[in-house]
Scaffold this motif. Sequence first.
Motif, short mmCIF file in Angstrom:
data_model
loop_
_atom_site.label_atom_id
_atom_site.label_comp_id
_atom_site.label_asym_id
_atom_site.label_seq_id
_atom_site.Cartn_x
_atom_site.Cartn_y
_atom_site.Cartn_z
N SER A 15 0.87 -1.05 0.08
CA SER A 15 -0.01 0.06 0.15
C SER A 15 0.75 1.20 -0.22
O SER A 15 2.06 1.14 0.08
CB SER A 15 -0.99 0.06 1.31
OG SER A 15 -0.50 0.12 2.25
N CYS A 16 0.16 2.33 -0.40
CA CYS A 16 0.89 3.79 -0.25
C CYS A 16 -0.22 4.60 -0.18
O CYS A 16 -1.44 4.65 -0.60
CB CYS A 16 1.39 4.05 -1.66
SG CYS A 16 2.33 5.59 -1.80
N ARG A 17 0.26 5.58 0.73
CA ARG A 17 -0.86 6.96 1.11
C ARG A 17 0.40 7.96 0.88
O ARG A 17 1.19 7.86 1.68
CB ARG A 17 -1.24 6.53 2.57
CG ARG A 17 -2.05 7.70 2.85
CD ARG A 17 -2.43 7.86 4.48
NE ARG A 17 -3.38 8.83 4.62
CZ ARG A 17 -4.79 8.92 4.50
NH1 ARG A 17 -5.44 7.87 4.30
NH2 ARG A 17 -5.14 9.83 5.00
N VAL A 18 -0.18 8.74 0.10
CA VAL A 18 0.47 10.47 -0.10
C VAL A 18 -0.73 11.39 0.27
O VAL A 18 -1.79 11.28 -0.26
CB VAL A 18 0.67 10.38 -1.63
CG1 VAL A 18 1.41 11.74 -1.70
CG2 VAL A 18 1.80 9.33 -1.81
N GLN A 19 -0.30 12.21 1.35
CA GLN A 19 -0.99 13.17 1.84
C GLN A 19 -0.53 14.65 1.97
O GLN A 19 0.63 14.57 2.36
CB GLN A 19 -1.72 12.73 2.86
CG GLN A 19 -2.82 13.54 3.61
CD GLN A 19 -3.61 12.80 4.97
OE1 GLN A 19 -3.44 11.85 4.85
NE2 GLN A 19 -4.15 13.89 5.34
N GLY A 20 -1.00 15.45 1.50
CA GLY A 20 -0.46 17.05 1.99
C GLY A 20 -0.33 17.72 0.60
O GLY A 20 -0.35 17.27 -0.69
N HIS A 21 0.25 18.68 0.86
CA HIS A 21 0.98 19.76 -0.12
C HIS A 21 2.19 20.34 0.23
O HIS A 21 2.41 20.68 1.51
CB HIS A 21 -0.18 20.81 -0.33
CG HIS A 21 -1.49 20.56 -0.70
ND1 HIS A 21 -1.67 20.12 -2.04
CD2 HIS A 21 -2.75 20.46 -0.03
CE1 HIS A 21 -3.12 19.66 -2.03
NE2 HIS A 21 -3.72 19.97 -1.16
N ALA A 22 2.82 20.22 -0.64
CA ALA A 22 4.50 20.64 -0.10
C ALA A 22 4.58 21.91 0.18
O ALA A 22 5.26 22.34 1.30
CB ALA A 22 5.54 20.31 -1.49
N GLY A 23 4.07 22.99 -0.70
CA GLY A 23 3.96 24.38 -0.39
C GLY A 23 5.48 24.92 -0.92
O GLY A 23 5.86 25.88 -0.15
N SER A 24 6.05 24.09 -1.51
CA SER A 24 7.73 24.55 -2.25
C SER A 24 7.37 25.71 -3.07
O SER A 24 8.64 26.39 -3.50
CB SER A 24 8.38 23.40 -2.45
OG SER A 24 7.95 22.75 -3.57
N GLY A 25 6.41 26.02 -3.64
CA GLY A 25 6.28 27.01 -4.95
C GLY A 25 4.72 27.22 -5.11
O GLY A 25 3.72 26.68 -4.26
N PRO A 26 4.39 28.17 -6.03
CA PRO A 26 3.02 28.34 -6.31
C PRO A 26 2.16 27.28 -6.78
O PRO A 26 2.78 26.17 -7.26
CB PRO A 26 3.17 29.71 -7.27
CG PRO A 26 4.75 29.83 -7.51
CD PRO A 26 5.41 28.97 -6.85
N LYS A 27 0.96 27.29 -6.40
CA LYS A 27 -0.08 26.43 -6.81
C LYS A 27 0.16 26.11 -8.43
O LYS A 27 0.01 27.10 -8.92
CB LYS A 27 -1.44 26.58 -6.42
CG LYS A 27 -2.35 25.64 -6.87
CD LYS A 27 -3.98 26.11 -6.37
CE LYS A 27 -4.70 25.02 -6.68
NZ LYS A 27 -6.12 25.40 -6.31
N GLY A 28 0.42 24.94 -8.61
CA GLY A 28 0.46 24.59 -10.41
C GLY A 28 1.94 24.73 -10.61
O GLY A 28 2.45 24.25 -11.87
N SER A 29 2.72 25.14 -9.80
CA SER A 29 4.32 25.22 -10.19
C SER A 29 5.07 24.54 -9.09
O SER A 29 6.21 25.30 -8.89
CB SER A 29 4.63 26.64 -10.45
OG SER A 29 3.80 27.35 -11.40
N ASP A 30 4.62 23.83 -8.15
CA ASP A 30 5.22 23.11 -7.15
C ASP A 30 6.07 22.17 -7.71
O ASP A 30 5.38 20.91 -7.73
CB ASP A 30 4.21 22.92 -6.04
CG ASP A 30 5.02 22.84 -4.74
OD1 ASP A 30 5.83 21.82 -4.85
OD2 ASP A 30 4.44 23.06 -3.61
N ILE A 31 7.36 21.96 -7.78
CA ILE A 31 8.07 21.08 -8.32
C ILE A 31 8.04 19.72 -7.17
O ILE A 31 8.02 18.45 -7.76
CB ILE A 31 9.72 21.41 -8.74
CG1 ILE A 31 10.42 20.33 -9.21
CG2 ILE A 31 10.44 21.60 -7.07
CD1 ILE A 31 11.72 20.82 -9.71
N VAL A 32 8.10 19.86 -6.21
CA VAL A 32 7.98 18.80 -5.29
C VAL A 32 6.73 17.98 -5.46
O VAL A 32 6.46 16.78 -5.39
CB VAL A 32 8.23 19.06 -3.48
CG1 VAL A 32 8.19 17.98 -2.77
CG2 VAL A 32 9.46 19.95 -3.63
#
Length: 109
Positions: A15-32
């Motif tokens: 299984s895998c669970r991925v959750q959250g937002h990196a916040g390393s860049g603007p929405k739509g341009s976040d490389i992480v």
Amino acid sequence: MIQAEVVLDGGLLKSCRVQGHAGSGPKGSDIVCAAVSVLSRTVLRTLSRREGITVRSEAPERGILLLEAEGIGGSREFLAAAGAFLCEGLLSVAEEYPEFCQVTIERRN
């Protein structure tokens, strides 16, 4: 912060669970976010198309992806390879961007 939790059972992706937002860049341009999304979605799509593998997944809202996989026969080797690919990719992102991505890998026997 993105938190990814991967469970390997006997070396096979369980299984895998991925959750959250990196916040390393603007929405739509976040490389992480982009890197983690591409890794997790590619594994999901690849496993979903593989004969002998059953995949259950859901994305109840933006920023959450849940995946469970089971395989029979020769497909089990493919699950091991997919798990290794996913773990290495996620760990690579987390090592490069530790303030934006955290990965936990649980290994069961």
